[in-house]
Design a protein around this motif. Sequence first.
Motif, mmCIF file in Angstrom:
data_model
loop_
_atom_site.group_PDB
_atom_site.id
_atom_site.type_symbol
_atom_site.label_atom_id
_atom_site.label_comp_id
_atom_site.label_asym_id
_atom_site.label_seq_id
_atom_site.Cartn_x
_atom_site.Cartn_y
_atom_site.Cartn_z
ATOM 1 N N SER A 57 0.818 -1.221 0.000
ATOM 2 C CA SER A 57 0.000 0.000 0.000
ATOM 3 C C SER A 57 0.852 1.271 0.000
ATOM 4 O O SER A 57 0.341 2.347 0.292
ATOM 5 N N ASN A 58 2.159 1.137 -0.281
ATOM 6 C CA ASN A 58 3.019 2.328 -0.306
ATOM 7 C C ASN A 58 3.844 2.365 -1.590
ATOM 8 O O ASN A 58 4.301 1.329 -2.066
ATOM 9 N N SER A 59 4.058 3.568 -2.099
ATOM 10 C CA SER A 59 4.927 3.734 -3.272
ATOM 11 C C SER A 59 6.375 3.629 -2.816
ATOM 12 O O SER A 59 6.665 3.679 -1.610
ATOM 13 N N VAL A 60 7.288 3.508 -3.780
ATOM 14 C CA VAL A 60 8.721 3.433 -3.436
ATOM 15 C C VAL A 60 9.124 4.693 -2.652
ATOM 16 O O VAL A 60 9.856 4.626 -1.667
ATOM 17 N N GLU A 61 8.619 5.842 -3.068
ATOM 18 C CA GLU A 61 8.955 7.096 -2.371
ATOM 19 C C GLU A 61 8.424 7.075 -0.931
ATOM 20 O O GLU A 61 9.114 7.501 -0.002
ATOM 21 N N GLU A 62 7.219 6.546 -0.743
ATOM 22 C CA GLU A 62 6.675 6.459 0.632
ATOM 23 C C GLU A 62 7.507 5.491 1.480
ATOM 24 O O GLU A 62 7.742 5.748 2.662
ATOM 25 N N ILE A 63 7.940 4.403 0.858
ATOM 26 C CA ILE A 63 8.772 3.438 1.598
ATOM 27 C C ILE A 63 10.109 4.090 1.956
ATOM 28 O O ILE A 63 10.620 3.939 3.068
ATOM 29 N N ARG A 64 10.678 4.812 1.004
ATOM 30 C CA ARG A 64 11.957 5.501 1.269
ATOM 31 C C ARG A 64 11.830 6.407 2.501
ATOM 32 O O ARG A 64 12.673 6.395 3.397
ATOM 33 N N LYS A 65 10.745 7.172 2.514
ATOM 34 C CA LYS A 65 10.530 8.080 3.653
ATOM 35 C C LYS A 65 10.393 7.290 4.946
ATOM 36 O O LYS A 65 10.964 7.641 5.975
ATOM 37 N N PHE A 66 9.616 6.191 4.888
ATOM 38 C CA PHE A 66 9.372 5.390 6.094
ATOM 39 C C PHE A 66 10.667 4.825 6.661
ATOM 40 O O PHE A 66 10.911 4.891 7.861
ATOM 41 N N VAL A 67 11.534 4.293 5.784
ATOM 42 C CA VAL A 67 12.773 3.678 6.305
ATOM 43 C C VAL A 67 13.856 4.719 6.562
ATOM 44 O O VAL A 67 14.862 4.428 7.210
ATOM 45 N N GLY A 68 13.672 5.932 6.047
ATOM 46 C CA GLY A 68 14.618 7.019 6.321
ATOM 47 C C GLY A 68 15.887 6.962 5.488
ATOM 48 O O GLY A 68 16.938 7.440 5.920
ATOM 49 N N ALA A 69 15.806 6.385 4.263
ATOM 50 C CA ALA A 69 16.995 6.337 3.388
ATOM 51 C C ALA A 69 17.068 7.618 2.550
ATOM 52 O O ALA A 69 16.048 8.269 2.318
ATOM 53 N N ASP A 70 18.279 7.978 2.085
ATOM 54 C CA ASP A 70 18.412 9.132 1.189
ATOM 55 C C ASP A 70 17.847 8.789 -0.180
ATOM 56 O O ASP A 70 17.158 9.603 -0.784
ATOM 57 N N THR A 71 18.163 7.576 -0.665
ATOM 58 C CA THR A 71 17.511 7.076 -1.873
ATOM 59 C C THR A 71 17.193 5.603 -1.661
ATOM 60 O O THR A 71 17.803 4.939 -0.822
ATOM 61 N N LEU A 72 16.220 5.112 -2.435
ATOM 62 C CA LEU A 72 15.840 3.693 -2.356
ATOM 63 C C LEU A 72 15.649 3.174 -3.778
ATOM 64 O O LEU A 72 14.980 3.818 -4.584
ATOM 65 N N GLY A 73 16.261 2.060 -4.085
ATOM 66 C CA GLY A 73 16.102 1.477 -5.424
ATOM 67 C C GLY A 73 15.903 -0.025 -5.342
ATOM 68 O O GLY A 73 16.622 -0.726 -4.626
ATOM 69 N N TYR A 74 14.900 -0.516 -6.064
ATOM 70 C CA TYR A 74 14.619 -1.957 -6.140
ATOM 71 C C TYR A 74 15.030 -2.476 -7.513
ATOM 72 O O TYR A 74 15.007 -1.728 -8.496
ATOM 73 N N LEU A 75 15.265 -3.771 -7.583
ATOM 74 C CA LEU A 75 15.461 -4.440 -8.865
ATOM 75 C C LEU A 75 14.087 -4.585 -9.546
ATOM 76 O O LEU A 75 13.086 -4.806 -8.855
ATOM 77 N N SER A 76 14.063 -4.486 -10.876
ATOM 78 C CA SER A 76 12.783 -4.660 -11.581
ATOM 79 C C SER A 76 12.439 -6.152 -11.692
ATOM 80 O O SER A 76 13.330 -7.007 -11.603
ATOM 81 N N ILE A 77 11.163 -6.444 -11.918
ATOM 82 C CA ILE A 77 10.756 -7.846 -12.118
ATOM 83 C C ILE A 77 11.436 -8.410 -13.373
ATOM 84 O O ILE A 77 11.924 -9.535 -13.375
ATOM 85 N N GLU A 78 11.527 -7.586 -14.428
ATOM 86 C CA GLU A 78 12.182 -8.047 -15.673
ATOM 87 C C GLU A 78 13.637 -8.407 -15.377
ATOM 88 O O GLU A 78 14.149 -9.427 -15.838
ATOM 89 N N GLY A 79 14.297 -7.551 -14.588
ATOM 90 C CA GLY A 79 15.705 -7.789 -14.246
ATOM 91 C C GLY A 79 15.861 -9.073 -13.453
ATOM 92 O O GLY A 79 16.753 -9.895 -13.718
#
Length: 450
Positions: A402-424
């Motif tokens: 229920s959270n976007s990557v940006e919302e998750i980034r804010k929640f965990v307190g990281a400067d940036t957050l990046g996930y691997l894509s499903i295709e990758g």
Amino acid sequence: MCAIFGISGAEEAANLTYLGLHALQHRGQEGTGIVSTNGTDPFVHKERGLVGDIFTSPVIDRLKGHTAIGHNRYSTAGGNTSENLQPVIMKSSIGWVSIAHNGNLVNASELTRKLEEEGSIFQSTADTEVILHLIAKSGERNLVTALTHALKQISGAYSLLVLNKEYLIAVRDPQGFRPLVMGEHNGKPIFASETTAFDLIGAKYQREVEPGEMVVVSLKNEFKNSSIYPFKPTPKKRCVFEQVYFARPDSIIYGSNVYQTRKKLGKRLAEEQPAKNADMVIPVPDSGVYAAIGYSEASRLPFEMGIIRSHYIGRTFIEPRQSIRDFGVKLKLNPVAETIHGKSLVVVDDSLVRGTTSKKLIQHLRNAGAREVHLRISAPPTAHPCFYGIDTPTKKELLASSNSVEEIRKFVGADTLGYLSIEGLLKVAQEKSGEGFCHACFSGDYPCLN
Ligand code: AMP
């Protein structure tokens, strides 16, 4: 999630099963069990606890015979009680039958209700018992035909080892959700969830038990084995999360080594999600180590063990009366302040589930002097629960549901957050293992079950 192990025609079958289960301890720590046979009677020991504590020499000495199956439990269906420990064993018109199961059946409650209405009495709440009742009710006299009859009525995920006085049978559901490998020990068939169990006892890995394959080992005919394919062919749906997190990195599953796959996931992550001006790559140990090595190699950033993991955490620990902030995470993971002070860090982990570990860890890294924290996850967001045998929390508890990557980034307190894509992820997973993965926990694309 669970571990299964089976060996036939061995001088010390129970002892080797104990060692195999020990090498598979990471797949389940709640309880363990072995059923062995000399071709007539079964010998059984099941207990809650760790393999190394439960199987003492006197216990192993009582488990007689040349053939055995074993199980480590991690409850994903039914509770953590002693009745739910495996292998399950039951006596019926075809004699005693024992089963060790990894996976979750998706129509177990429906079948249980039906069987209970017809008079069956269940001893546990584990879905595996349903298979035994279906075998008992099949009307068949032979275990192979009775088991085939039973399996045609169930759907979901199962890698099974089934034992009676005549046969050791290994079978994997038609879609192959959970891993199962076979090999040979002194020329006789051997089976395990992962190859790491073979390495420890000097058995030779041969191949996977194919999705939909039933390998039948005859205890009465020199442990010769033959295969039958009782199900109609279905596209493979092997669990990709085994490659991401669950399996041991020294194992070969789906035909590829888990360490190499995780390293490639890290490489791909570095290409998809670079971190500008970072000073070093640090893993969240142990699960993030292999992807972090790949990220470091691809990004040419130095790899450092900036977080140290304690390996001595028991189930319970006594916290001082005056509570310490983030005690749980600190107990397990401690930053090396001298290494990370003033540095911009790429922190690599394999998955983010509830986000509680990352949130506390990042705070902890900042307290230890980290200048920037760029969190990188070597899998896509875990947004959907698993119904095929991985213990995931409910959808509500999954941060990414229920959270976007940006919302998750804010929640965990990281400067940036990046996930691997499903295709990758799939590109890497398919490189050696070919197509046919279940990725429902990331995509929500639940395989249709038949
Ligand atoms: P969380 O604090 O819930 O975000 O936990 C994330 C961590 O749990 C990651 O570092 C994973 O390595 C680990 N993890 C992911 N899936 C599972 C699982 N099914 N069982 C146990 N640990 C897991």
